[in-house]
Design a protein around this motif. Sequence first.
Motif, PDB file in Angstrom:
ATOM      1  N   PRO A 129     -23.611 -14.853  -0.040  1.00 28.44           N
ATOM      2  CA  PRO A 129     -23.674 -13.885   1.063  1.00 28.44           C
ATOM      3  C   PRO A 129     -24.700 -12.794   0.776  1.00 28.44           C
ATOM      4  CG  PRO A 129     -21.399 -14.362   0.456  1.00 28.44           C
ATOM      5  CD  PRO A 129     -22.269 -14.988  -0.588  1.00 28.44           C
ATOM      6  N   THR A 130     -25.248 -12.226   1.829  1.00 30.43           N
ATOM      7  CA  THR A 130     -26.279 -11.190   1.687  1.00 30.43           C
ATOM      8  C   THR A 130     -25.805 -10.046   0.807  1.00 30.43           C
ATOM      9  OG1 THR A 130     -27.139 -11.730   3.879  1.00 30.43           O
ATOM     10  CG2 THR A 130     -27.742  -9.583   2.965  1.00 30.43           C
ATOM     11  N   SER A 131     -24.561  -9.655   0.948  1.00 28.03           N
ATOM     12  CA  SER A 131     -24.040  -8.512   0.189  1.00 28.03           C
ATOM     13  C   SER A 131     -23.905  -8.807  -1.305  1.00 28.03           C
ATOM     14  CB  SER A 131     -22.676  -8.091   0.752  1.00 28.03           C
ATOM     15  OG  SER A 131     -21.763  -9.182   0.691  1.00 28.03           O
ATOM     16  N   TRP A 132     -23.959 -10.085  -1.659  1.00 24.75           N
ATOM     17  CA  TRP A 132     -23.795 -10.463  -3.064  1.00 24.75           C
ATOM     18  C   TRP A 132     -25.091 -10.903  -3.726  1.00 24.75           C
ATOM     19  CZ3 TRP A 132     -19.589 -10.255  -6.332  1.00 24.75           C
ATOM     20  CH2 TRP A 132     -18.376  -9.880  -5.749  1.00 24.75           C
ATOM     21  N   VAL A 133     -26.192 -10.908  -2.996  1.00 21.70           N
ATOM     22  CA  VAL A 133     -27.408 -11.495  -3.548  1.00 21.70           C
ATOM     23  C   VAL A 133     -27.940 -10.698  -4.741  1.00 21.70           C
ATOM     24  CG1 VAL A 133     -29.048 -10.282  -2.037  1.00 21.70           C
ATOM     25  CG2 VAL A 133     -29.610 -12.556  -2.931  1.00 21.70           C
ATOM     26  N   ILE A 134     -27.809  -9.376  -4.724  1.00 24.17           N
ATOM     27  CA  ILE A 134     -28.297  -8.568  -5.851  1.00 24.17           C
ATOM     28  C   ILE A 134     -27.518  -8.915  -7.115  1.00 24.17           C
ATOM     29  CG2 ILE A 134     -28.645  -6.236  -6.759  1.00 24.17           C
ATOM     30  CD1 ILE A 134     -28.860  -5.251  -3.879  1.00 24.17           C
ATOM     31  N   PHE A 135     -26.188  -8.929  -6.989  1.00 25.70           N
ATOM     32  CA  PHE A 135     -25.361  -9.274  -8.152  1.00 25.70           C
ATOM     33  C   PHE A 135     -25.643 -10.697  -8.616  1.00 25.70           C
ATOM     34  CE2 PHE A 135     -21.590 -11.120 -10.088  1.00 25.70           C
ATOM     35  CZ  PHE A 135     -21.275 -10.179 -11.066  1.00 25.70           C
ATOM     36  N   ALA A 136     -25.815 -11.625  -7.670  1.00 27.44           N
ATOM     37  CA  ALA A 136     -26.047 -13.024  -8.032  1.00 27.44           C
ATOM     38  C   ALA A 136     -27.332 -13.185  -8.836  1.00 27.44           C
ATOM     39  CB  ALA A 136     -26.109 -13.894  -6.780  1.00 27.44           C
ATOM     40  N   VAL A 137     -28.405 -12.530  -8.387  1.00 29.25           N
ATOM     41  CA  VAL A 137     -29.682 -12.617  -9.112  1.00 29.25           C
ATOM     42  C   VAL A 137     -29.562 -11.942 -10.478  1.00 29.25           C
ATOM     43  CG1 VAL A 137     -32.092 -11.873  -9.119  1.00 29.25           C
ATOM     44  CG2 VAL A 137     -31.080 -12.798  -7.032  1.00 29.25           C
ATOM     45  N   ALA A 138     -28.896 -10.775 -10.522  1.00 34.44           N
ATOM     46  CA  ALA A 138     -28.746 -10.053 -11.785  1.00 34.44           C
ATOM     47  C   ALA A 138     -27.923 -10.848 -12.796  1.00 34.44           C
ATOM     48  CB  ALA A 138     -28.105  -8.688 -11.535  1.00 34.44           C
ATOM     49  N   PHE A 139     -26.816 -11.418 -12.335  1.00 35.35           N
ATOM     50  CA  PHE A 139     -25.967 -12.187 -13.250  1.00 35.35           C
ATOM     51  C   PHE A 139     -26.672 -13.473 -13.679  1.00 35.35           C
ATOM     52  CE2 PHE A 139     -22.274 -15.009 -14.224  1.00 35.35           C
ATOM     53  CZ  PHE A 139     -21.800 -14.288 -15.307  1.00 35.35           C
ATOM     54  N   ALA A 140     -27.417 -14.076 -12.756  1.00 42.45           N
ATOM     55  CA  ALA A 140     -28.205 -15.258 -13.124  1.00 42.45           C
ATOM     56  C   ALA A 140     -29.224 -14.899 -14.202  1.00 42.45           C
ATOM     57  CB  ALA A 140     -28.910 -15.822 -11.900  1.00 42.45           C
ATOM     58  N   GLY A 141     -29.738 -13.660 -14.147  1.00 47.46           N
ATOM     59  CA  GLY A 141     -30.683 -13.205 -15.169  1.00 47.46           C
ATOM     60  C   GLY A 141     -30.062 -13.170 -16.547  1.00 47.46           C
ATOM     61  N   THR A 142     -28.808 -12.754 -16.634  1.00 46.29           N
ATOM     62  CA  THR A 142     -28.158 -12.716 -17.948  1.00 46.29           C
ATOM     63  C   THR A 142     -27.839 -14.131 -18.441  1.00 46.29           C
ATOM     64  OG1 THR A 142     -25.890 -12.538 -17.065  1.00 46.29           O
ATOM     65  CG2 THR A 142     -27.116 -10.486 -17.370  1.00 46.29           C
ATOM     66  N   MET A 143     -27.554 -15.042 -17.510  1.00 46.74           N
ATOM     67  CA  MET A 143     -27.283 -16.422 -17.917  1.00 46.74           C
ATOM     68  C   MET A 143     -28.554 -17.192 -18.248  1.00 46.74           C
ATOM     69  SD  MET A 143     -24.166 -17.949 -15.642  1.00 46.74           S
ATOM     70  CE  MET A 143     -25.160 -18.088 -14.159  1.00 46.74           C
ATOM     71  N   SER A 144     -29.676 -16.759 -17.674  1.00 47.83           N
ATOM     72  CA  SER A 144     -30.926 -17.501 -17.813  1.00 47.83           C
ATOM     73  C   SER A 144     -31.477 -17.487 -19.231  1.00 47.83           C
ATOM     74  CB  SER A 144     -31.978 -16.915 -16.862  1.00 47.83           C
ATOM     75  OG  SER A 144     -32.371 -15.615 -17.277  1.00 47.83           O
ATOM     76  N   HIS A 145     -30.904 -16.657 -20.099  1.00 52.46           N
ATOM     77  CA  HIS A 145     -31.432 -16.566 -21.461  1.00 52.46           C
ATOM     78  C   HIS A 145     -31.262 -17.852 -22.251  1.00 52.46           C
ATOM     79  CE1 HIS A 145     -30.327 -12.135 -20.664  1.00 52.46           C
ATOM     80  NE2 HIS A 145     -31.577 -12.338 -20.340  1.00 52.46           N
ATOM     81  N   VAL A 146     -30.437 -18.764 -21.752  1.00 51.33           N
ATOM     82  CA  VAL A 146     -30.318 -20.052 -22.430  1.00 51.33           C
ATOM     83  C   VAL A 146     -31.648 -20.796 -22.383  1.00 51.33           C
ATOM     84  CG1 VAL A 146     -27.860 -20.256 -21.934  1.00 51.33           C
ATOM     85  CG2 VAL A 146     -29.503 -21.219 -20.330  1.00 51.33           C
ATOM     86  N   ALA A 147     -32.497 -20.443 -21.422  1.00 49.00           N
ATOM     87  CA  ALA A 147     -33.811 -21.078 -21.300  1.00 49.00           C
ATOM     88  C   ALA A 147     -34.880 -20.331 -22.080  1.00 49.00           C
ATOM     89  CB  ALA A 147     -34.212 -21.160 -19.828  1.00 49.00           C
ATOM     90  N   SER A 148     -34.478 -19.333 -22.863  1.00 51.00           N
ATOM     91  CA  SER A 148     -35.415 -18.516 -23.653  1.00 51.00           C
ATOM     92  C   SER A 148     -36.495 -17.933 -22.738  1.00 51.00           C
ATOM     93  CB  SER A 148     -36.020 -19.348 -24.785  1.00 51.00           C
ATOM     94  OG  SER A 148     -35.017 -19.765 -25.675  1.00 51.00           O
ATOM     95  N   ALA A 149     -37.758 -17.991 -23.178  1.00 49.05           N
ATOM     96  CA  ALA A 149     -38.842 -17.367 -22.418  1.00 49.05           C
ATOM     97  C   ALA A 149     -39.053 -18.022 -21.063  1.00 49.05           C
ATOM     98  CB  ALA A 149     -40.135 -17.421 -23.227  1.00 49.05           C
ATOM     99  N   ALA A 150     -38.640 -19.289 -20.912  1.00 46.13           N
ATOM    100  CA  ALA A 150     -38.803 -19.974 -19.630  1.00 46.13           C
ATOM    101  C   ALA A 150     -38.008 -19.290 -18.524  1.00 46.13           C
ATOM    102  CB  ALA A 150     -38.367 -21.428 -19.758  1.00 46.13           C
TER     103      ALA A 150
END
Length: 515
Positions: A129-150
């Motif tokens: 939902p639009t109201s959750w997109v900021i949190f979704a992108v931010a939380f995805a950022g913390t999870m994305s570290h499994v891909a290291s620099a990628a």
Amino acid sequence: MSTATHVSKTDNPDELPRVLRALAVVERVGNALPHPFWLFWILSGILGVVSAILASNGVSVVSPADDKEVVVQNLLSGEGLAVAMENAIDNFATFGPMGTIVVVMMGVAIAEKTGFLSSLMKVTISGVPTSWVIFAVAFAGTMSHVASAAAYVILVPLGGLAFHAVGKSPILGVVVAYTSIASGYDASPIPTPNDAIFAGITTEAAQIIDPSAYVSPVSNWYINIASSLLLAIVITVVTKLVLAKRPDLDPDPDVAYDGRGLVMSGRERHALWTTLGVLALMGILTVAVMWPASSPLRGEGGSLTDSPFLQGMAAYVGVLFALAGIVYGWRCGAITAPADVPKLMAEGVKQIAPVLVLFFAIAQFLAYFEWTHIGDVVAVQSAEMLKTTGVPIPVVFLFVLALLSVVNVLVTSGSAMWSIAAPVLVPALMLVAVPAETTQALFRIADSGSTSITPMSPYFILALGFLQQYRKSAGIGTLASYTLPLAVCMTLSWTVLFFLWWTLGIPLGPGAPVR
């Protein structure tokens, strides 16, 4: 990709010039620093001179480990040169983080190259939902570290697309994605390659005081999970209350939106859910094997904290990534033959070749540092000073955090900075009853917070390139002015969480007490 330091007409004329001047100084000083590879050889030379001076003056301390006198040894002596030459290969081969990071990255490479990690990030931020997109992108950022620099290459442009898709500024999407990765780099709910590197360096530092010390790659896992959630919330709040109110969020009029970057084919989506199902089954199987007190993966007396499973956690994480990549690649067609798997694993080793080169220099420096016993002297003397002056441990924590945060602006490589700081900080704080895992958790905050505001990070320039796709006139000061409020609030809130964790005495991870 231009990096011009443009100040738009809507920027605050009183504030931004000072920001730009400060960033220009940081950039000049940082550019004057040598590459980390040469930095460690320079430090080795300085170490040799210091050891010669201290040894000639007979400097020594009594080791708290065995109450024996430890005398500083001269690295520039005949014996020191012989030791350096004789052990050069062993220093590198036995360097704790090296084998760990290679094993983990071979697995991560399969998950990345087959597209599994990219699809996982897409499904995390698309369709919310639009109201959750900021949190979704931010939380995805913390999870994305499994891909290291990628993570930067995959998620930062996806952040812009996700925001644009729900009618928000894509400029804000790029900023949120970049800052969540950079200033939250050491907070992840999923174990990452960085966890393995830091744990190896921390273990070697802790063994200066306790030769049997071992720090697991998941020693900070519990606080990492809490940190990732907290930082995602902070990013959401600051973005809504501060950044979203800026008047300069509109992209250039000629920017064309292409939403295909967020679209997953039916085959990719089916492959993703199949993979997640296999990983869930793998988790259930692991729990079933670990459940009996007599499990061979448990430690003595059925211990979970001191067990073969935790000590082999890095290999387990590597296997999970490899399994995910193989299943996903097979289902979506990225893997068509068994021979494809070792090829992808080799790609993972290629990716970390620069890290391995740096590890050679780091391994030699740490071996020299240990042999000279300067670390013992500094640790014992620092601990004695803390005891005699009565400085409260929280004040020491704040000093260490502030010092490392400043250093991180110039030395943006986390492994390089921790390799320099750990041999001093870890033993010194261990002598005043602060576990090595706690010092490592403190370092994570400093290593992350200021990363998104320093132009010394190559990923800052990469993010600026993505930002310029929406505003061609954006420059270093533009990006820094967006990331600064987020970085400051993230660092402050993360620090408060650390002190609350420490005060309540909550374990940092499996078998890792905070005190």
